[in-house]
Design a protein around this motif. Structure first.
Motif, PDB file in Angstrom:
ATOM      1  N   MET A  14       0.819  -1.216   0.000  1.00  0.00           N
ATOM      2  CA  MET A  14       0.000   0.000   0.000  1.00  0.00           C
ATOM      3  C   MET A  14       0.855   1.268   0.000  1.00  0.00           C
ATOM      4  O   MET A  14       0.597   2.205  -0.751  1.00  0.00           O
ATOM      5  CB  MET A  14      -0.957   0.018   1.202  1.00  0.00           C
ATOM      6  CG  MET A  14      -2.095  -0.976   1.128  1.00  0.00           C
ATOM      7  SD  MET A  14      -3.055  -0.946  -0.419  1.00  0.00           S
ATOM      8  CE  MET A  14      -3.867   0.630  -0.290  1.00  0.00           C
ATOM      9  N   SER A  15       1.888   1.291   0.845  1.00  0.00           N
ATOM     10  CA  SER A  15       2.705   2.509   0.884  1.00  0.00           C
ATOM     11  C   SER A  15       3.473   2.683  -0.428  1.00  0.00           C
ATOM     12  O   SER A  15       3.608   3.799  -0.949  1.00  0.00           O
ATOM     13  CB  SER A  15       3.661   2.486   2.083  1.00  0.00           C
ATOM     14  OG  SER A  15       4.501   1.355   2.004  1.00  0.00           O
ATOM     15  N   LEU A  16       3.923   1.554  -0.982  1.00  0.00           N
ATOM     16  CA  LEU A  16       4.613   1.623  -2.261  1.00  0.00           C
ATOM     17  C   LEU A  16       3.659   2.100  -3.360  1.00  0.00           C
ATOM     18  O   LEU A  16       4.042   2.889  -4.246  1.00  0.00           O
ATOM     19  CB  LEU A  16       5.189   0.232  -2.602  1.00  0.00           C
ATOM     20  CG  LEU A  16       6.049   0.120  -3.846  1.00  0.00           C
ATOM     21  CD1 LEU A  16       7.205   1.111  -3.831  1.00  0.00           C
ATOM     22  CD2 LEU A  16       6.587  -1.315  -4.001  1.00  0.00           C
ATOM     23  N   ALA A  17       2.416   1.649  -3.285  1.00  0.00           N
ATOM     24  CA  ALA A  17       1.419   2.056  -4.291  1.00  0.00           C
ATOM     25  C   ALA A  17       1.230   3.575  -4.283  1.00  0.00           C
ATOM     26  O   ALA A  17       1.223   4.215  -5.349  1.00  0.00           O
ATOM     27  CB  ALA A  17       0.090   1.349  -4.020  1.00  0.00           C
ATOM     28  N   PHE A  18       1.114   4.153  -3.094  1.00  0.00           N
ATOM     29  CA  PHE A  18       0.936   5.610  -3.029  1.00  0.00           C
ATOM     30  C   PHE A  18       2.181   6.342  -3.528  1.00  0.00           C
ATOM     31  O   PHE A  18       2.084   7.370  -4.205  1.00  0.00           O
ATOM     32  CB  PHE A  18       0.584   6.044  -1.597  1.00  0.00           C
ATOM     33  CG  PHE A  18      -0.871   5.857  -1.269  1.00  0.00           C
ATOM     34  CD1 PHE A  18      -1.821   6.757  -1.754  1.00  0.00           C
ATOM     35  CD2 PHE A  18      -1.300   4.795  -0.507  1.00  0.00           C
ATOM     36  CE1 PHE A  18      -3.166   6.588  -1.471  1.00  0.00           C
ATOM     37  CE2 PHE A  18      -2.648   4.607  -0.219  1.00  0.00           C
ATOM     38  CZ  PHE A  18      -3.583   5.509  -0.703  1.00  0.00           C
ATOM     39  N   ASP A  19       3.351   5.823  -3.174  1.00  0.00           N
ATOM     40  CA  ASP A  19       4.591   6.460  -3.634  1.00  0.00           C
ATOM     41  C   ASP A  19       4.712   6.403  -5.159  1.00  0.00           C
ATOM     42  O   ASP A  19       5.054   7.404  -5.806  1.00  0.00           O
ATOM     43  CB  ASP A  19       5.812   5.779  -3.002  1.00  0.00           C
ATOM     44  CG  ASP A  19       6.057   6.245  -1.575  1.00  0.00           C
ATOM     45  OD1 ASP A  19       5.263   7.085  -1.093  1.00  0.00           O
ATOM     46  OD2 ASP A  19       7.018   5.779  -0.950  1.00  0.00           O
ATOM     47  N   LEU A  20       4.458   5.235  -5.725  1.00  0.00           N
ATOM     48  CA  LEU A  20       4.570   5.099  -7.181  1.00  0.00           C
ATOM     49  C   LEU A  20       3.543   5.972  -7.888  1.00  0.00           C
ATOM     50  O   LEU A  20       3.823   6.570  -8.929  1.00  0.00           O
ATOM     51  CB  LEU A  20       4.391   3.628  -7.600  1.00  0.00           C
ATOM     52  CG  LEU A  20       5.516   2.673  -7.214  1.00  0.00           C
ATOM     53  CD1 LEU A  20       5.139   1.238  -7.565  1.00  0.00           C
ATOM     54  CD2 LEU A  20       6.820   3.056  -7.899  1.00  0.00           C
ATOM     55  N   ALA A  21       2.338   6.027  -7.321  1.00  0.00           N
ATOM     56  CA  ALA A  21       1.296   6.866  -7.922  1.00  0.00           C
ATOM     57  C   ALA A  21       1.760   8.316  -7.991  1.00  0.00           C
ATOM     58  O   ALA A  21       1.616   8.987  -9.025  1.00  0.00           O
ATOM     59  CB  ALA A  21      -0.001   6.748  -7.117  1.00  0.00           C
ATOM     60  N   ASP A  22       2.351   8.798  -6.894  1.00  0.00           N
ATOM     61  CA  ASP A  22       2.818  10.185  -6.859  1.00  0.00           C
ATOM     62  C   ASP A  22       4.043  10.394  -7.752  1.00  0.00           C
ATOM     63  O   ASP A  22       4.157  11.397  -8.448  1.00  0.00           O
ATOM     64  CB  ASP A  22       3.158  10.602  -5.420  1.00  0.00           C
ATOM     65  CG  ASP A  22       1.907  10.922  -4.604  1.00  0.00           C
ATOM     66  OD1 ASP A  22       0.816  11.010  -5.212  1.00  0.00           O
ATOM     67  OD2 ASP A  22       2.030  11.073  -3.377  1.00  0.00           O
ATOM     68  N   GLN A  23       4.950   9.430  -7.699  1.00  0.00           N
ATOM     69  CA  GLN A  23       6.189   9.575  -8.466  1.00  0.00           C
ATOM     70  C   GLN A  23       5.907   9.655  -9.971  1.00  0.00           C
ATOM     71  O   GLN A  23       6.475  10.487 -10.668  1.00  0.00           O
ATOM     72  CB  GLN A  23       7.121   8.396  -8.166  1.00  0.00           C
ATOM     73  CG  GLN A  23       8.444   8.484  -8.919  1.00  0.00           C
ATOM     74  CD  GLN A  23       9.403   7.374  -8.497  1.00  0.00           C
ATOM     75  OE1 GLN A  23       9.234   6.746  -7.443  1.00  0.00           O
ATOM     76  NE2 GLN A  23      10.405   7.127  -9.311  1.00  0.00           N
TER      77      GLN A  23
END
Lengths: 351, 190
Positions: free
Chosen positions: A145-154
């Motif tokens: 989940m945290s990776l998903a939010f980071d990738l979405a923003d990146q």
């Protein structure tokens, strides 16, 4: 805590600012959990009037630079496709969880992996991709989940977490790890009020001749970067294997049990488990295929990911399939039987 | 441990009955107890259409190594609280397995492989004696825990408060007693 609740808490830890959703089994525990926890955290929870509304609320919240998410199950995700395409066109980050159930149509509420095509091919109209995770344990669901939010923003795009009814409903021990965020670019494109700065525009409409083509090339460059940098997969006992079984999500757990049993019986079996379904671990699979006799793909569908496996190995080795659709879950023994069926008995006897 | 789990050092359990019998609660308590003991555990409920009177079941796996598939196909142990569940699941029990059945609601002799051990515990009757028929699930679970010996009934009692929702904590004494009575029954039945 069941998988649904665990992923909801993980999203809160990952800093989701706003959750929008419309109820559907088997993911209702997410909305129920969020309805309690988001107000506690002083963040936004809205039970929308439809899935269409939910995804467009995500669009709106994301356009302001906030971390926004929605969750649903298969039929609801279908309803969201227009919005997901618009998010892709407007390059807005979002996290979308699909706790898959049996289809097509209203289908049933049993676990399924029938939405692989929809998730990994974009799903809505137009030339776009979404990053797709296929976690196989509740811990991995939490961690992605945290990776998903980071990738979405990146990358300024939608990230889909593809779970299924089993993962959403089951419980197993987990640890919430607060991971440091990736260093992310500032959201200088967001609509935060244009006082004392030039106006920002968030849109997916590109009418002047050539402008949309240019926009598509820009998206494509981003997708190619992701294919290079963000592939995740896990493999086991592939080096000496004569058969490698490929599966993701809950199906990969069944495969793991079957491969362990096969090894105990002297069959040289291994497995590869894609964690990101897009970008797909084509290189890793192609590399394994160089040394192999056969690849077996196991899915809770009648064969979707198998197409990506076939593309990856480009005819170098035979690719066979075992799967069950519509809420059927392959058993360990059935999977083991297929492994035996597709390995060459004489070869084993010689050794 | 009265008997080692049959393979992989896995203990795979199915608990089944009708909705309202506390099937899922019994499974969650078992899972919680195993987790507190530091064991690996998965818990998988049937979900969606469960209402009082419908069918309910859950699958629990306890192991001392990471658990691959959370789906139980052939259980080592089966706890059934009504006849329909016995008919549905009994044939899936592994050879050498354990069947705990609620004899208050199951009036037939199951025809099973003779390697399977059967405990017929009058769970509803005992629970009624304790003043709350809904505690029948805990009577059956207590009998299972005592007979299987992987986790002690007392360890389950210790996990009751964190497993049962706070608004039902007034039932903690009766559930505690029910676990003990089930365990005593299993002990007496050899």
């Amino acid at each position: 805590m069941c998988g649904n609740e665990a992923l909801a808490e993980a999203a809160i830890i990952a800093g989701v600012d706003a959750y929008f959703g419309y109820p559907i089994t088997p993911q209702n525990e997410i909305s129920a959990y969020m309805s309690r926890r988001m107000p506690e955290e002083g963040r936004v929870f809205v039970q929308s009037e439809s899935e269409l509304a939910a995804i467009n609320m995500v669009f709106g919240a994301s356009a302001t630079g906030k971390r926004a998410m929605t969750t649903s199950s298969s039929p609801g995700i279908s309803l969201m496709q227009e919005g997901i395409s618009y998010l892709a066109g407007a390059e807005l980050p979002s996290v979308i969880v699909n706790v898959m159930r049996g289809g097509p149509g209203l289908g049933n509420i049993a676990p399924s992996q029938g939405d692989y095509f929809q998730a990994t091919r974009g799903g809505g109209h137009g030339d776009y991709r979404t990053i797709v995770f296929g976690p196989s344990t509740v811990q991995e669901l939490v961690d992605c989940m945290s990776l998903a939010f980071d990738l979405a923003d990146q990358y300024r795009m939608s990230v889909v977490v593809l779970a299924d009814g089993i993962l959403g409903q089951m419980m197993e021990p987990i640890v919430f790890n607060k991971k440091p965020r990736r260093s992310l670019p500032p959201k200088d494109w967001a609509l935060t009020g244009a006082k004392e700065r030039p106006q920002n525009i968030v849109r997916s409409l590109w009418l002047p001749e050539g402008s949309l083509e240019k926009h598509n090339y820009k998206l494509q460059a981003k997708y190619e970067q992701i294919q290079k940098d963000e592939v995740l997969c896990e493999q086991y006992e592939v080096d000496d294997a004569e058969i490698v079984v490929i599966a993701y999500g809950v199906a990969a757990r069944i495969v793991r049990s079957a491969v362990n049993k096969a090894r105990k019986e002297g069959i040289k079996a291994g497995w590869i488990r894609p964690i990101t379904l897009w970008p797909f671990p084509s290189e890793q699979i192609a590399k394994a295929a160089d040394e192999l006799r056969i690849l077996l793909v196991v899915e809770m569908s009648l064969g979707q990911m198998i197409e990506d496996v076939k593309l990856a190995v480009a005819g170098k080795v035979p690719v066979v399939f075992y799967g069950r659709p519509g809420g059927g879950v392959p058993t360990v023994d059935q999977t083991l039987q297929r492994i035996k069926q597709f390995t060459i008995p004489t070869k084993r006897q010689e050794e | 441990m009265t008997r080692a789990p049959s393979d992989d050092s896995y203990e795979e359990i199915i608990i089944a009955g009708f909705g309202g019998q506390g099937i899922l609660l019994a499974g969650r308590l078992l899972a919680q107890t195993a987790m507190k003991r530091g064991l690996e555990v998965t818990y998988m409920p049937s979900y969606g259409a469960e209402v009082r009177g419908g069918t309910a079941n859950c699958m629990v796996i306890i192991a001392d190594e990471p658990i691959a598939s959370p789906v139980v196909d052939r259980p080592d142990s089966l706890i059934v609280m009504n006849k329909a569940s016995l008919n549905k699941f009994a044939s899936r029990l592994k050879a050498g397995g354990l069947l705990v059945m609620n004899s208050s609601l199951i009036d037939i002799e199951p025809q099973l492989d003779n390697t399977i051990e059967i405990i017929a515990v009058p769970a509803d009757k005992i629970a009624v004696e304790l003043g709350n028929q809904k505690a029948a699930n805990m009577v059956a679970l207590g009998a299972y825990l005592q007979k299987r010996g992987i986790l002690s009934p007392d360890a389950a009692v210790a996990c009751l408060a964190e497993t049962i929702a706070k608004r039902y904590h007034k039932t903690l004494p009766v559930n505690t007693e029910a676990l003990h009575r089930g365990a005593e029954f299993a002990k007496d039945s050899g």
